[in-house]
Design an enzyme around this catalytic site. Structure first.
Site, PDB file in Angstrom:
ATOM      1  CG  HIS A  17      -0.917  10.945  28.925  1.00 22.25           C
ATOM      2  ND1 HIS A  17      -0.764  10.743  30.275  1.00 22.25           N
ATOM      3  CD2 HIS A  17      -0.957  12.295  28.756  1.00 22.25           C
ATOM      4  CE1 HIS A  17      -0.706  11.910  30.892  1.00 22.25           C
ATOM      5  NE2 HIS A  17      -0.845  12.875  30.002  1.00 22.25           N
ATOM      6  CE  LYS A  41       2.508  20.625  35.761  1.00 22.54           C
ATOM      7  NZ  LYS A  41       2.072  19.719  34.710  1.00 22.54           N
ATOM      8  NE  ARG A  90      -6.537  17.413  29.336  1.00 22.96           N
ATOM      9  CZ  ARG A  90      -5.667  17.488  30.331  1.00 22.96           C
ATOM     10  NH1 ARG A  90      -5.694  16.587  31.279  1.00 22.96           N
ATOM     11  NH2 ARG A  90      -4.778  18.455  30.384  1.00 22.96           N
ATOM     12  CB  SER A 128      -1.218  13.003  35.459  1.00 24.65           C
ATOM     13  OG  SER A 128      -0.882  12.530  34.178  1.00 24.65           O
TER      14      SER A 128
END
Ligand code: ADP
Length: 162
Positions: A17, A41, A90, A128
């Site tokens: 990040h 979440k 990504r 994460s």
């Protein structure tokens, strides 16, 4: 003035990040790193903790502001005069969700553009979730996160929360 917004959960912020933050801060006059409150979440870190960790990580980048937000990302962008949304890509697996999000945001607010930055190869595997998992098993996460995040993860581990 070109204002961009980088939204995300940042639970917690990783070196991946931070790479996107540093690179996009060079591209815009101001970058608002926006921590989403209403994530589906259940986060490990509270929104206040996530904001505090990000602020500490970004304190040396003068044009970066860290804020939290509730509700629709485009509404927050509009209220803060941000015309660009920054997201990191990504791998192809990110693409499907990200393109859907970009189209939705553009449909909701035609003035908004999404800019995708290819993540640095070095961090292309990092998430994460991986960091939380590694911390859970007591692995050394110093390669993946900054020392303040590492300490915060260690504290959660001692509380039995990770
Ligand atoms: P979200 O829950 O919205 O995906 P994240 O905090 O997981 O929030 O990610 C926020 C943004 O950062 C997304 O655009 C994501 O693709 C990007 N990102 C996540 N991990 C990395 C990484 N290792 N390198 C670069 N960008 C990343």
């Amino acid at each position: 003035m070109r204002i961009a917004m980088y939204p995300g959960s940042f639970d917690p912020v990783t070196r991946g990040h931070l790479d996107i933050i540093k690179r996009s801060a060079r591209m815009f006059d101001k970058l608002i790193v926006a921590v989403l409150i209403n994530s589906a979440k259940t986060p490990l870190f509270s929104v206040e903790e996530r904001v505090a960790l990000l602020k500490e990580c970004c304190k040396e980048i003068p044009n970066v502001e860290v804020r939290s937000f509730n509700g629709l990302t485009v509404n927050f962008a509009q209220a803060n005069h941000a015309s660009v949304m920054v997201r990191g890509l990504r791998a192809v697996t990110d693409f499907e969700d990200e393109i859907q999000l970009a189209h939705t945001n553009h449909a909701l607010l035609p003035g908004i553009e999404t800019v995708f930055l290819a993540t640095s190869l070095e961090w292309s595997f990092l998430s994460s979730t991986i960091v939380r998992e590694a911390a859970h098993y007591g692995q050394d996460v110093s390669k993946f996160v900054t020392p303040n995040v590492e300490a915060a993860l260690q504290a959660k581990r001692e509380e039995g929360r990770v």
